[in-house]
Design a protein around this motif. Structure first.
Motif, PDB file in Angstrom:
ATOM      1  N   THR A 105       0.823  -1.217   0.000  1.00  0.00           N
ATOM      2  CA  THR A 105       0.000   0.000   0.000  1.00  0.00           C
ATOM      3  C   THR A 105       0.851   1.260   0.000  1.00  0.00           C
ATOM      4  O   THR A 105       0.466   2.272  -0.594  1.00  0.00           O
ATOM      5  CB  THR A 105      -0.947   0.022   1.205  1.00  0.00           C
ATOM      6  N   LYS A 106       2.013   1.215   0.666  1.00  0.00           N
ATOM      7  CA  LYS A 106       2.892   2.388   0.720  1.00  0.00           C
ATOM      8  C   LYS A 106       4.351   1.973   0.614  1.00  0.00           C
ATOM      9  O   LYS A 106       4.742   0.901   1.085  1.00  0.00           O
ATOM     10  CB  LYS A 106       2.692   3.156   2.034  1.00  0.00           C
ATOM     11  N   PRO A 177      11.384   1.503   3.814  1.00  0.00           N
ATOM     12  CA  PRO A 177      10.169   1.087   4.527  1.00  0.00           C
ATOM     13  C   PRO A 177       9.045   0.742   3.545  1.00  0.00           C
ATOM     14  O   PRO A 177       8.824   1.452   2.569  1.00  0.00           O
ATOM     15  CB  PRO A 177       9.804   2.328   5.359  1.00  0.00           C
ATOM     16  N   THR A 179       4.851  -0.730   3.542  1.00  0.00           N
ATOM     17  CA  THR A 179       3.644  -1.061   4.290  1.00  0.00           C
ATOM     18  C   THR A 179       2.712  -1.844   3.382  1.00  0.00           C
ATOM     19  O   THR A 179       2.591  -1.537   2.194  1.00  0.00           O
ATOM     20  CB  THR A 179       2.929   0.216   4.777  1.00  0.00           C
ATOM     21  N   LYS A 181      -0.744  -5.111   3.275  1.00  0.00           N
ATOM     22  CA  LYS A 181      -1.720  -5.985   3.928  1.00  0.00           C
ATOM     23  C   LYS A 181      -1.364  -7.437   3.628  1.00  0.00           C
ATOM     24  O   LYS A 181      -1.329  -7.844   2.475  1.00  0.00           O
ATOM     25  CB  LYS A 181      -3.133  -5.672   3.448  1.00  0.00           C
ATOM     26  N   ASP A 190      -2.524  -5.376   8.499  1.00  0.00           N
ATOM     27  CA  ASP A 190      -1.536  -4.469   7.925  1.00  0.00           C
ATOM     28  C   ASP A 190      -0.227  -4.559   8.717  1.00  0.00           C
ATOM     29  O   ASP A 190      -0.238  -4.582   9.953  1.00  0.00           O
ATOM     30  CB  ASP A 190      -2.043  -3.028   7.958  1.00  0.00           C
ATOM     31  N   PHE A 191       0.874  -4.599   7.974  1.00  0.00           N
ATOM     32  CA  PHE A 191       2.196  -4.654   8.595  1.00  0.00           C
ATOM     33  C   PHE A 191       3.118  -3.634   7.943  1.00  0.00           C
ATOM     34  O   PHE A 191       3.018  -3.368   6.738  1.00  0.00           O
ATOM     35  CB  PHE A 191       2.829  -6.038   8.427  1.00  0.00           C
ATOM     36  N   GLY A 192       4.030  -3.106   8.742  1.00  0.00           N
ATOM     37  CA  GLY A 192       5.131  -2.314   8.205  1.00  0.00           C
ATOM     38  C   GLY A 192       6.398  -3.140   8.296  1.00  0.00           C
ATOM     39  O   GLY A 192       6.603  -3.878   9.264  1.00  0.00           O
ATOM     40  N   THR A 193       7.229  -3.054   7.293  1.00  0.00           N
ATOM     41  CA  THR A 193       8.496  -3.775   7.302  1.00  0.00           C
ATOM     42  C   THR A 193       9.543  -2.919   6.605  1.00  0.00           C
ATOM     43  O   THR A 193       9.252  -1.820   6.132  1.00  0.00           O
ATOM     44  CB  THR A 193       8.364  -5.144   6.616  1.00  0.00           C
TER      45      THR A 193
END
Length: 247
Positions: A105-106, A177, A179, A181, A190-193
């Motif tokens: 998504t980002k 970074p 982001t 789903k 949803d996760f950030g990695t």
């Protein structure tokens, strides 16, 4: 499990090295899970399952750009075939949910449609990352978009991602970074990695990413056999790739 466009997009950060156009190939790619289990109430063991059955999906429409890493729910392999059968059948429910997906998504905190803009309208690309040839064109004009070519499609890279690429071209390493789903067996979160990459040889680079998750994030219960094996709720999900620069 994560590195969707990571495999195709972020490895490019270190590929150019004083060239206007660079071509590279993904020679290895897999995702894995790492779980800890207690045996007979006391002995701890770490189990690792790897999965090479992956594909990259890119779709564009008037509503924007979609990018996903698609993983076969039946593709994880450990040291025990019976465990693998149990994971894919009883827990991942591959008969009902054949695919695990990570939908980006980002990137760098900016929406996907802002940083990745396919030049052809109605683009629909789905490909196995292993063996995929990717080209990068770095324009001389200040402020111009980078151009990525994969699977016969041309994609303009803009925004902060573009700036990070140009900054990292001469360093041989970087972190971006991401982001997205992650959907597993019908449950999603949803996760950030962070997608990390570094040079490991004259023409080779590695890419990796990590997500700390739990079975319960997806509405699943950790596997257990009373009085014998109990799997802990925490999971470590990882993605890994090796990229070879051709020219």
């Amino acid at each position: 499990m994560v590195f969707l466009a990571g495999i195709v997009l972020h490895t490019v950060l270190i590929a150019a090295q004083q060239r206007t156009t660079t071509e590279f190939r993904i020679t290895k790619a897999y995702v894995s899970y790492e779980a800890r289990e207690t045996n007979l109430g006391s002995s701890l063991k770490t189990t690792i399952g790897r999965n090479k059955d992956l594909s990259l999906l890119l779709l564009t429409s008037p509503e924007g750009t979609q990018a996903k890493l698609v993983i076969s729910a039946a593709g994880f392999k450990t040291d025990r075939p019976m465990r693998d059968w149990s994971v894919k059948t009883l827990y991942l429910k591959s008969g009902t949910y054949p695919e695990i997906t990570f939908a980006v998504t980002k990137i760098d905190g900016e929406s996907l449609s802002k940083v990745l803009q396919p030049l052809q309208k109605g683009t629909a690309l789905k490909a196995d990352p292993i063996g995929m040839l990717v080209g990068l064109f770095v324009p001389d004009k200040e402020g111009a978009s980078l151009l990525l070519r994969a699977g016969g499609e041309d994609i303009a890279i803009r925004g902060k991602l573009r700036d990070d690429i140009l900054k990292a071209i001469n360093t041989g390493k970087g972190d971006i970074p991401v982001t997205g789903k992650l959907t597993v067996a019908g449950g999603a979160k949803d996760f950030g990695t962070v997608v990390s990459f570094h040079k490991t040889g004259n023409n080779k680079f590695t890419l990796s990413t990590v997500i700390d998750a739990k079975f319960t994030d997806f509405g699943l219960s950790a596997p257990a056999i009373p009085w014998f094996i109990e799997v802990h709720n925490n999971l470590v999900l990882q993605g890994h790739a090796i990229i070879e620069v051709l020219k």
